[in-house]
Design an enzyme around this catalytic site. Structure first.
Site, PDB file in Angstrom:
ATOM      1  N   CYS A  80      -6.636  -5.804  -7.538  1.00 42.16           N
ATOM      2  CA  CYS A  80      -6.514  -5.432  -6.192  1.00 42.16           C
ATOM      3  C   CYS A  80      -5.877  -6.655  -5.472  1.00 42.16           C
ATOM      4  O   CYS A  80      -5.336  -6.380  -4.386  1.00 42.16           O
ATOM      5  CB  CYS A  80      -7.730  -4.869  -5.768  1.00 42.16           C
ATOM      6  SG  CYS A  80      -9.318  -6.019  -5.845  1.00 42.16           S
ATOM      7  N   HIS A  81      -5.993  -7.870  -5.922  1.00 42.86           N
ATOM      8  CA  HIS A  81      -5.422  -8.982  -5.060  1.00 42.86           C
ATOM      9  C   HIS A  81      -3.906  -8.922  -5.099  1.00 42.86           C
ATOM     10  O   HIS A  81      -3.257  -9.727  -4.262  1.00 42.86           O
ATOM     11  CB  HIS A  81      -5.838 -10.229  -5.719  1.00 42.86           C
ATOM     12  CG  HIS A  81      -5.480 -10.643  -7.135  1.00 42.86           C
ATOM     13  ND1 HIS A  81      -6.318 -10.016  -8.217  1.00 42.86           N
ATOM     14  CD2 HIS A  81      -4.341 -10.996  -7.618  1.00 42.86           C
ATOM     15  CE1 HIS A  81      -5.641 -10.459  -9.352  1.00 42.86           C
ATOM     16  NE2 HIS A  81      -4.654 -11.094  -8.906  1.00 42.86           N
ATOM     17  N   GLU A 141      -1.018 -16.844 -10.056  1.00 47.49           N
ATOM     18  CA  GLU A 141      -0.111 -16.031 -10.849  1.00 47.49           C
ATOM     19  C   GLU A 141       1.404 -16.258 -10.819  1.00 47.49           C
ATOM     20  O   GLU A 141       2.071 -16.006 -11.712  1.00 47.49           O
ATOM     21  CB  GLU A 141      -0.677 -14.470 -10.435  1.00 47.49           C
ATOM     22  CG  GLU A 141      -1.810 -13.999 -11.068  1.00 47.49           C
ATOM     23  CD  GLU A 141      -2.058 -12.719 -11.092  1.00 47.49           C
ATOM     24  OE1 GLU A 141      -1.260 -11.832 -10.607  1.00 47.49           O
ATOM     25  OE2 GLU A 141      -3.092 -12.085 -11.325  1.00 47.49           O
ATOM     26  N   TYR A 200       0.811  -1.213  -0.023  1.00 39.15           N
ATOM     27  CA  TYR A 200      -0.078   0.162   0.137  1.00 39.15           C
ATOM     28  C   TYR A 200       0.934   1.113  -0.043  1.00 39.15           C
ATOM     29  O   TYR A 200       0.547   2.256  -0.807  1.00 39.15           O
ATOM     30  CB  TYR A 200      -0.867   0.107   1.372  1.00 39.15           C
ATOM     31  CG  TYR A 200      -2.000  -1.098   1.040  1.00 39.15           C
ATOM     32  CD1 TYR A 200      -3.128  -0.981   0.297  1.00 39.15           C
ATOM     33  CD2 TYR A 200      -1.625  -2.293   1.810  1.00 39.15           C
ATOM     34  CE1 TYR A 200      -3.911  -1.976   0.296  1.00 39.15           C
ATOM     35  CE2 TYR A 200      -2.747  -3.389   1.917  1.00 39.15           C
ATOM     36  CZ  TYR A 200      -3.766  -3.177   1.088  1.00 39.15           C
ATOM     37  OH  TYR A 200      -4.761  -4.221   1.247  1.00 39.15           O
ATOM     38  N   ASN A 246     -12.690  -1.424  -5.071  1.00 42.34           N
ATOM     39  CA  ASN A 246     -12.501  -1.884  -6.565  1.00 42.34           C
ATOM     40  C   ASN A 246     -13.746  -2.466  -6.907  1.00 42.34           C
ATOM     41  O   ASN A 246     -13.987  -3.552  -6.453  1.00 42.34           O
ATOM     42  CB  ASN A 246     -11.372  -2.496  -6.613  1.00 42.34           C
ATOM     43  CG  ASN A 246     -11.091  -2.962  -8.015  1.00 42.34           C
ATOM     44  OD1 ASN A 246     -11.570  -2.673  -9.094  1.00 42.34           O
ATOM     45  ND2 ASN A 246     -10.127  -4.100  -7.944  1.00 42.34           N
TER      46      ASN A 246
END
Length: 160
Positions: A127-128, A154, A96, A119
């Protein structure tokens, strides 16, 4: 005019919402800050062909960057944060504080977190990919288990 459809995913059903044919929402079941169902408009699969194709390719591990037209409704600050989220590369994370720095306001990490939580187009606006300063998982509207699964996916740790 709003329309919506529900599609299956490895993370449970996803509700896609379009306004005048442009994607403006992607919501998971039991998602925090999920608008009421009646705000999603009429059921209609037609405006979602490209979104469904890109999501399918993403879940197959074949797509790393979405190229959909999006209509993001939020404050100017929220939209700026969501734009920064889209710049986080597939398989990577940012804190953040890093996002606040990128926005030119290092003290805004808490505001970045609040914007991140609102979001409206999860997964596509990733946002993950935002984590705590020490790399720990912190809040995620879809739940921390889903967040971990998306990050593992990912990073190549999990395939579907």
């Amino acid at each position: 005019m709003k329309q919506h459809t529900v599609i299956d995913s490895p993370y449970g059903p996803l509700t896609l919402v379009a306004e005048d044919g442009v994607l403006c929402g992607l919501y998971m079941t039991d998602q925090r800050h999920r608008p009421p169902q009646e705000s999603f408009g009429t059921p209609d699969d037609e405006p979602f062909g490209e979104a469904e194709e890109q999501l399918e390719a993403y879940f197959a591990g074949e797509l790393k960057e979405f190229t959909l037209e999006l209509r993001l409704h939020g404050t100017p600050f929220q939209r700026t944060v969501w734009d920064q989220l889209r710049r986080i590369p597939y398989g990577e994370t940012r804190g953040y504080g890093e996002l606040a720095d990128a926005l030119g306001n290092p003290k805004a990490s808490r505001a970045v977190g609040l914007a991140n939580g609102k979001n409206p187009i999860g997964i596509i606006v990733p946002c993950h990919r935002v984590v705590g300063a020490n790399g720990s998982l912190t809040g995620y509207g879809g739940g921390l288990e889903r967040k971990q699964r998306l990050l593992d996916f990912e990073r190549g740790s999990a395939l579907f």
